[in-house]
Design a protein around this motif. Sequence first.
Motif, PDB file in Angstrom:
ATOM      1  N   TYR A 252       0.830  -1.212   0.000  1.00 25.00           N
ATOM      2  CA  TYR A 252       0.000   0.000   0.000  1.00 25.00           C
ATOM      3  C   TYR A 252       0.862   1.259   0.000  1.00 25.00           C
ATOM      4  O   TYR A 252       0.548   2.249  -0.672  1.00 25.00           O
ATOM      5  CB  TYR A 252      -0.924  -0.026   1.215  1.00 25.00           C
ATOM      6  CG  TYR A 252      -1.952   1.082   1.229  1.00 25.00           C
ATOM      7  CD1 TYR A 252      -2.983   1.107   0.298  1.00 25.00           C
ATOM      8  CD2 TYR A 252      -1.884   2.105   2.169  1.00 25.00           C
ATOM      9  CE1 TYR A 252      -3.933   2.130   0.306  1.00 25.00           C
ATOM     10  CE2 TYR A 252      -2.823   3.131   2.176  1.00 25.00           C
ATOM     11  CZ  TYR A 252      -3.840   3.136   1.244  1.00 25.00           C
ATOM     12  OH  TYR A 252      -4.768   4.154   1.240  1.00 25.00           O
TER      13      TYR A 252
ATOM     14  N   THR B  43       3.805   1.637  -1.257  1.00 26.24           N
ATOM     15  CA  THR B  43       4.358   1.803  -2.610  1.00 26.24           C
ATOM     16  C   THR B  43       3.332   2.462  -3.528  1.00 26.24           C
ATOM     17  O   THR B  43       3.673   3.340  -4.326  1.00 26.24           O
ATOM     18  CB  THR B  43       4.766   0.435  -3.180  1.00 26.24           C
ATOM     19  OG1 THR B  43       5.694  -0.190  -2.292  1.00 26.24           O
ATOM     20  CG2 THR B  43       5.426   0.595  -4.551  1.00 26.24           C
ATOM     21  N   GLN B  44       2.052   2.065  -3.395  1.00 28.30           N
ATOM     22  CA  GLN B  44       1.004   2.690  -4.212  1.00 28.30           C
ATOM     23  C   GLN B  44       0.896   4.190  -3.914  1.00 28.30           C
ATOM     24  O   GLN B  44       0.786   5.008  -4.835  1.00 28.30           O
ATOM     25  CB  GLN B  44      -0.342   2.016  -3.930  1.00 28.30           C
ATOM     26  CG  GLN B  44      -0.421   0.556  -4.369  1.00 28.30           C
ATOM     27  CD  GLN B  44      -1.755  -0.061  -4.002  1.00 28.30           C
ATOM     28  OE1 GLN B  44      -2.772   0.625  -3.875  1.00 28.30           O
ATOM     29  NE2 GLN B  44      -1.765  -1.379  -3.812  1.00 28.30           N
TER      30      GLN B  44
ATOM     31  N   GLN C  82       3.915   5.982  -5.460  1.00 29.29           N
ATOM     32  CA  GLN C  82       3.820   6.095  -6.923  1.00 29.29           C
ATOM     33  C   GLN C  82       2.770   7.136  -7.323  1.00 29.29           C
ATOM     34  O   GLN C  82       2.986   7.912  -8.265  1.00 29.29           O
ATOM     35  CB  GLN C  82       3.478   4.727  -7.524  1.00 29.29           C
ATOM     36  CG  GLN C  82       4.622   3.722  -7.430  1.00 29.29           C
ATOM     37  CD  GLN C  82       4.221   2.336  -7.897  1.00 29.29           C
ATOM     38  OE1 GLN C  82       3.034   2.046  -8.084  1.00 29.29           O
ATOM     39  NE2 GLN C  82       5.212   1.460  -8.085  1.00 29.29           N
ATOM     40  N   MET C  83       1.644   7.155  -6.614  1.00 30.09           N
ATOM     41  CA  MET C  83       0.614   8.152  -6.910  1.00 30.09           C
ATOM     42  C   MET C  83       1.149   9.569  -6.705  1.00 30.09           C
ATOM     43  O   MET C  83       0.884  10.478  -7.493  1.00 30.09           O
ATOM     44  CB  MET C  83      -0.610   7.917  -6.015  1.00 30.09           C
ATOM     45  CG  MET C  83      -1.420   6.674  -6.373  1.00 30.09           C
ATOM     46  SD  MET C  83      -2.707   6.330  -5.148  1.00 30.09           S
ATOM     47  CE  MET C  83      -3.688   7.815  -5.262  1.00 30.09           C
TER      48      MET C  83
END
Length: 590
Positions: A576, A578-579, A582-583
């Motif tokens: 989560y 990492t998401q 990246q966002m």
Amino acid sequence: MSLEKEKESAGEIIDFKVLRQLYGFVQPYRFQFYSLVFLTIALAVLAPMRPYFIQIAIDEHVALGDMSGLINIVYLLIGLMILQAVVQWAHTYYSGWIGQVIIKDIRVKLYKHLLKLRLKFFDNTPIGRLVTRNISDIETLADVFSEGLAAIIGDLLQIITILGVMFYIDWKLTLVSLSTLPLMIISTYVFKEKIKVTFNDVRNAVSNLNSFLQEHITGMNIVQIFNREKREFEKFKEINREHRTAHIRSVLYYSVYFPVAEIIQAIGIGLVVWYGAVGVLGMELQIGILISFIMYLQLFFRPIRMIADRFNTLQMGVVSSSRIFKLLASSEHIANEGSFKPEKIHGNIRLENVWFAYTEEEYVLKNINFEVQKGQTIALVGATGAGKSSIINLISRFYEINKGQILIDGTDIREFELGILRKHIGVVLQDVFLFSNSIYYNITLGNPNITREQVMEAAELVGARKFIERLPGGLDYNVMERGSTLSVGQRQLISFVRAMVYNPEILILDEATSSVDTETEELIQESIEKMMKGRTSIVIAHRLSTIQKADQIIVLHKGEIVETGTHDSLLEKGGYYTQLHQMQLKTMAI
């Protein structure tokens, strides 16, 4: 927050429970209160004496040509009027004085009570209503003593005394005098009932006006941004119209009642003159008695005319008192149960199975467990509503947990004295609130133990010294309401100084750099690291780049911990965090 209209019934005319509570505030001023009671009785006794002396002067001295006796009566009347004027002055002064000192004490107690209430209470209560309680409702209480209770007791005593004297002098003429009394009582009762409802409508309208104005002046930028000026103006006109209508209705009732009361009184005097004149002509009644009865009637009907108005003043004071005591009885306060008062703490923090809900059973935090060692920095990350700010609010005891335990140095935070607990925790919030005062006051919050040198040292540490010295007056520069004369970044820097000047062992930064531009953030990032050095730090960060050096990152999602680790280890997991990372990179690229 939408405007919540307040509708409260007027209630009973006299609520003895509320009056007993009010009497509790009278206790420190018993001497003045009992002096007021004595003066009230004195006025009631003095009121019928002037007509009585005039009767004696006419029947026993003027009619008999006794000039020396008449002169003595005149001297007595002059002395009586002087005495009555002095007593009336003392009565007016003491009633006003008692009213003012009592509302001062109530206002102090109420504000002290508000300072101890949980933030949850303020979340659910319109500020305008609290302003009404602290100002308008409390001001109404002064009238309970100056225009209400004391005046009603005085009026009733005066009526009873005058009736007693009238019956003693001539009971037949007294019955004639009282023949219009039923009409006066009926008209007074009708007026009282009508004006009671109207007064309550006025009080509700004032409360609604306060709430509306407070909310919309505070949120004026939102009103203008969304082009809502016309719509909100129409709302204000409607609320103001209700206020005007209630007031005009009260004026209407007054304009009808007092002329009616004057007519009834005139009829009563006319009947007395007719009956008395027949008696005088028939040599059955002395003319002095007739003249004195005309004066007695004026003295008798005056308090009856006023008593309805005074009852409504008392009743509205009781309603205001009831509202105030209801607020004072609120249990929405943080129980300062602890007595632990350490001079210093190490700063170890541990959360064990913590559950928390703002409303019953709607948990925003679920089974939270983590630990922060002395000098460590942890970061809380997650989407909006994940529960990050709730955690720091619980550590400072702005809210109380539903289940679980929060420990500092192995001691439950509920065992700390509340003031001592917060003394050891420095908090920098995203939304900085500044008072309309100097920078020095906003940093020290009036603490006389913090010197200007300490303030400037803290300002140097966080990189705020240069901009403060450039302002006219430096630390004495008035930032105006909510810091409107400063930029968002400058307000944030002042909040850093405010946190550091108290030298806390635990530092909490809640999105503390989110309102600062990238250039300013880079300038103060080094200062933030200096602030954290040697302190236990909890950071809520919007920009993940600012927490890469944290000892531990706790990732929250929908009130639960989903991941923990360092920046690098969490990126390796590809979960989560990492998401989120990246966002944010995509957003920055755009």
